[in-house]
Design a protein around this motif. Structure first.
Motif, short mmCIF file in Angstrom:
data_model
loop_
_atom_site.label_atom_id
_atom_site.label_comp_id
_atom_site.label_asym_id
_atom_site.label_seq_id
_atom_site.Cartn_x
_atom_site.Cartn_y
_atom_site.Cartn_z
N LYS A 1 0.66 -1.63 -0.06
CA LYS A 1 -0.10 -0.85 -0.27
C LYS A 1 1.07 1.48 0.13
O LYS A 1 0.40 2.48 -0.37
N SER A 2 2.14 1.25 0.63
CA SER A 2 2.96 2.11 0.62
C SER A 2 3.12 2.76 -0.64
O SER A 2 3.44 3.81 -1.30
N GLU A 3 3.87 1.71 -1.67
CA GLU A 3 4.01 2.07 -2.89
C GLU A 3 3.17 2.23 -3.74
O GLU A 3 3.18 3.25 -4.56
N MET A 4 1.94 1.94 -3.43
CA MET A 4 0.75 2.42 -4.06
C MET A 4 0.12 4.08 -3.58
O MET A 4 -0.30 4.28 -4.88
N LEU B 1 6.72 -1.50 -15.55
CA LEU B 1 7.38 -2.53 -16.27
C LEU B 1 8.57 -2.56 -16.70
O LEU B 1 9.29 -3.57 -15.92
N ALA B 2 9.31 -1.44 -17.23
CA ALA B 2 10.72 -1.32 -17.38
C ALA B 2 11.52 -1.54 -16.56
O ALA B 2 12.67 -2.24 -16.35
N GLU B 3 10.88 -1.09 -15.30
CA GLU B 3 11.92 -1.03 -14.58
C GLU B 3 12.03 -2.29 -13.72
O GLU B 3 12.60 -2.79 -12.81
N GLY B 4 10.36 -2.41 -13.46
CA GLY B 4 10.74 -4.08 -12.91
C GLY B 4 11.32 -4.81 -13.64
O GLY B 4 11.70 -6.33 -12.96
N LYS B 5 11.06 -4.93 -14.33
CA LYS B 5 12.17 -6.43 -15.55
C LYS B 5 13.33 -5.91 -15.68
O LYS B 5 14.14 -6.35 -15.29
N ALA B 6 14.32 -4.73 -15.10
CA ALA B 6 16.05 -4.40 -15.26
C ALA B 6 15.72 -4.87 -13.99
O ALA B 6 16.41 -5.56 -13.44
N LEU B 7 14.44 -5.07 -12.84
CA LEU B 7 15.06 -5.16 -11.38
C LEU B 7 14.79 -6.83 -11.31
O LEU B 7 16.33 -7.73 -10.37
N ALA B 8 14.53 -7.54 -12.09
CA ALA B 8 14.30 -9.45 -12.44
C ALA B 8 15.17 -9.97 -13.56
O ALA B 8 15.48 -10.72 -13.50
N LEU C 1 5.12 -6.47 -9.12
CA LEU C 1 4.21 -5.49 -9.81
C LEU C 1 2.57 -5.39 -10.24
O LEU C 1 2.07 -4.48 -10.33
N LYS C 2 2.68 -7.03 -10.22
CA LYS C 2 0.84 -6.91 -11.02
C LYS C 2 -0.51 -6.24 -10.08
O LYS C 2 -0.94 -5.58 -10.45
N PRO C 3 -0.54 -6.05 -8.45
CA PRO C 3 -1.58 -5.49 -7.73
C PRO C 3 -1.19 -3.70 -8.64
O PRO C 3 -1.94 -2.95 -8.58
N ARG C 4 0.49 -3.66 -8.70
CA ARG C 4 0.25 -1.50 -8.27
C ARG C 4 -0.16 -1.50 -9.62
O ARG C 4 -1.16 -0.38 -9.73
#
Length: 593
Positions: free
Chosen positions: A247-250, A271-278, A288-291
């Motif tokens: 919820k803090s991220e949201m 999504l771009a940042e998430g892919k870089a992290l993963a 990232l899906k819930p966000r």
């Protein structure tokens, strides 16, 4: 109110099972509420639960009885006022406690505490190690140059968001996505390729991280992480904390949308940042899906909270959580208490032995001669209710000695006894050193030397007598045995597995003494095996009396086996009528209408 840290730990764990699921249910039911509000509610819940046990003694509360909890060893089973009395007035040392000291049993509370402490230390060390690794990242970091457009963008956004102290901007090759760190000195770590991103993408990322700084999320997470370390074993805390982080991220995502950027634009950046992290080229990272789903929900309230609003909501939520914390837990369905008997002539001590739990026995006379249970267990008898059961091996009770004279003044001993099936009698009440030596001694006082000797009230057999005073003689005949003075024995024995009220009266007549004995309020014949002279042998000057152990040769090593209740001591010779009053529980000897 928690009595010690272990009690607090168990209470918090139990209350968390009630409070946190209710809060999570409320969060689920408020899916359209602002993430800023929900994250604050979750933080309040995690903070409130450890504080809630301290309300138990301040506000009315509901107590849920769970008998199994007594096996945890966390809940005090003594009356608080007696616990305090024991702390302030330690029981004098007693040799019987050393003689009968067996192998120390393992306390389940100590085992649980050791496991908890080990888990907390392991988790704390793990988190500190990760924190140190994060700080080591600064070694390879370099600040953003003054002329870079990213720095100008940061200044503009800080001014717009009301952040007076600008955070440091630093590039770091080890990070793959922007991160806000630092409590005293906020820092935003940026990946090396950040400056190559489109301007709008850079602004969206900076707004998100600046919102974390504005909300003091780094400090908030630290506090909640410390609480989670204490309750590492509790799934409700971990689930609530994970939900709080989400919820803090949201809430920070909402700040990006509130700045005028579309959900689609920001979703692509995420999504771009998430892919870089993963480290993946395709697919959406799980976290990232819930966000992303939250971003696309147009019906959601996205208002951010100002500092003043956060304070108001914090106070409101803490007050709203108070009723949830007014549920307490106990293994017992009642609170211990005892009544003090009105001052009565000659009454020295009354130990009712009927509390039903704990290791302290109460002196109801008001004299403060409370005792301690050593091994004896509480049982609930169908006739007498709660009483103490002794095993005849190493169970006994230690009493603080009242100021009572067993020799030169009239004296009465009353008690309810139920010898166990197969019982062979043994020691009842000992006034001596319990050194396995039946003896006398010499002491001194201001007026000179004094002689004193041991005294014991026992259950013995019919054989001992003239020329056989050191004969071991088990049995169920109530007897007085006074070193150097004499021995008296009842001609009627107690019955196995049957409650009987015993009263033994010592009467002084000149320089001699006579004894009277009563069973169930009726007089019985007494044999005086030795002439009972009141000599210059005073009572043994011990600070404690012991019930259930034996020291005289007649019963040495033969300890009482059975149940006991209502032991009373009077410094007067009770009449038969008064003995019958005591038998009925009328210790004040008041005439009943």
């Amino acid at each position: 109110m928690p009595s010690d840290p272990y009690h607090w730990l168990v209470l918090v764990a139990l209350k968390a099972l009630v409070i946190l699921p209710l809060v999570l249910l409320a969060v689920w039911a408020s899916r359209r509420t602002s993430a800023s509000v929900i994250s604050l509610l979750l933080a309040c819940a995690v903070i409130y639960v450890p504080l809630s046990p301290f309300l138990d003694g301040l506000l009315p509360h509901i107590t849920l009885t769970i008998p199994f909890l007594k096996h945890t060893g966390a809940f005090p089973d003594n009356i608080p006022v007696l616990e305090e009395f024991e702390r302030n007035n330690p029981m004098p040392a007693n040799p019987a406690e050393i003689i009968f000291q067996g192998a120390s049993s393992i306390n389940p509370g100590d085992v649980i505490l050791a496991i908890w402490l080990l888990g907390a230390l392991v988790l704390l060390v793990t988190k500190l190690w990760r924190s140190m690794n994060t700080k080591l990242w600064f070694i390879g970091s370099r600040p953003v140059a003054d002329g870079e457009c990213t720095l100008h963008c940061l200044k503009r956004l800080c001014s717009k968001m009301g952040i007076k102290r600008e955070p440091w901007l630093m590039y770091n090759s080890r990070v793959h996505g922007a991160q806000a760190v630092g409590i005293l000195r906020p820092v935003i770590l940026l990946p090396e390729g950040f400056s190559a991103m489109p301007k709008e993408s850079r602004e969206m990322v900076l707004i998100h991280e600046l919102e974390h700084i504005r909300r003091k999320d780094v400090f908030g997470r630290l506090c909640l992480e410390l609480i989670s370390v204490l309750f590492w074993f509790h799934p409700c805390f971990w689930i609530t904390l994970r939900r709080y982080n989400q919820k803090s991220e949201m809430a920070c995502d909402d700040a990006v949308l509130n700045a005028g950027y579309s959900a689609a634009q920001y979703g692509e950046v995420l999504l771009a940042e998430g892919k870089a992290l993963a480290g993946t080229e395709g697919g959406v990272p799980k976290e990232l899906k819930p966000r992303v789903k939250y971003l696309l929900n147009k019906a959601t309230d996205r208002h951010s909270l100002s500092k003043a609003a956060r304070m108001k909501f914090f106070a409101l939520f803490m007050l709203a959580l108070v009723p949830m914390g007014l549920v307490s837990f106990s293994p017992y369905d009642d609170e211990l208490g005892f009544e003090t008997i009105a001052p009565t002539e000659g009454l020295k001590a009354v130990w009712r032995l009927n509390l039903g739990r704990g290791n302290i026995v109460v002196d109801s006379s008001g004299g403060g001669h409370h005792g301690r249970i050593n091994g004896a267990s509480w049982v609930n008898d169908p006739e007498r209710g709660d009483c103490l059961s002794l095993d005849g091996v190493d169970d006994f009770i230690t009493f603080r000695a009242p100021d009572a004279d067993w020799t030169t003044k009239d004296f009465t001993f009353c008690v309810w006894l139920k010898p166990a099936s197969g019982s062979d009698g043994g020691g009842l009440l000992l006034r001596g050193e319990f050194n396995q030596i039946w003896s006398k001694g010499i002491g001194t006082e201001r007026t000179g030397a004094i002689n004193y000797a041991e005294r014991e009230i026992i259950l013995a057999g019919p054989r001992y007598g003239p020329n056989k005073y050191f004969l071991y003689d088990p049995g169920l005949l109530p007897s007085f045995n006074y070193f150097g003075i004499g021995t008296a024995r009842s001609t009627v024995a107690l019955q196995e597995d049957e409650w009987m009220h015993l009263a033994m009266v010592w009467k002084i007549k000149g320089n001699e003494a006579r004894t009277e004995m009563y069973l169930n309020g009726e007089p019985v014949e007494v044999k005086h095996l030795q002439r009972l002279f009141v000599t210059d042998l005073s009572d043994w000057p011990t600070k404690t009396w012991m019930f259930g152990v034996s020291d005289s040769p007649i019963v040495r090593g033969n300890n009482y086996e059975g149940c006991v209740s209502d032991l009373a001591i009077y410094q007067k010779a009770l009449s038969q009528e008064e003995v019958q009053m005591v038998k009925k529980g009328n210790f004040s000897l008041e005439q009943q209408n």
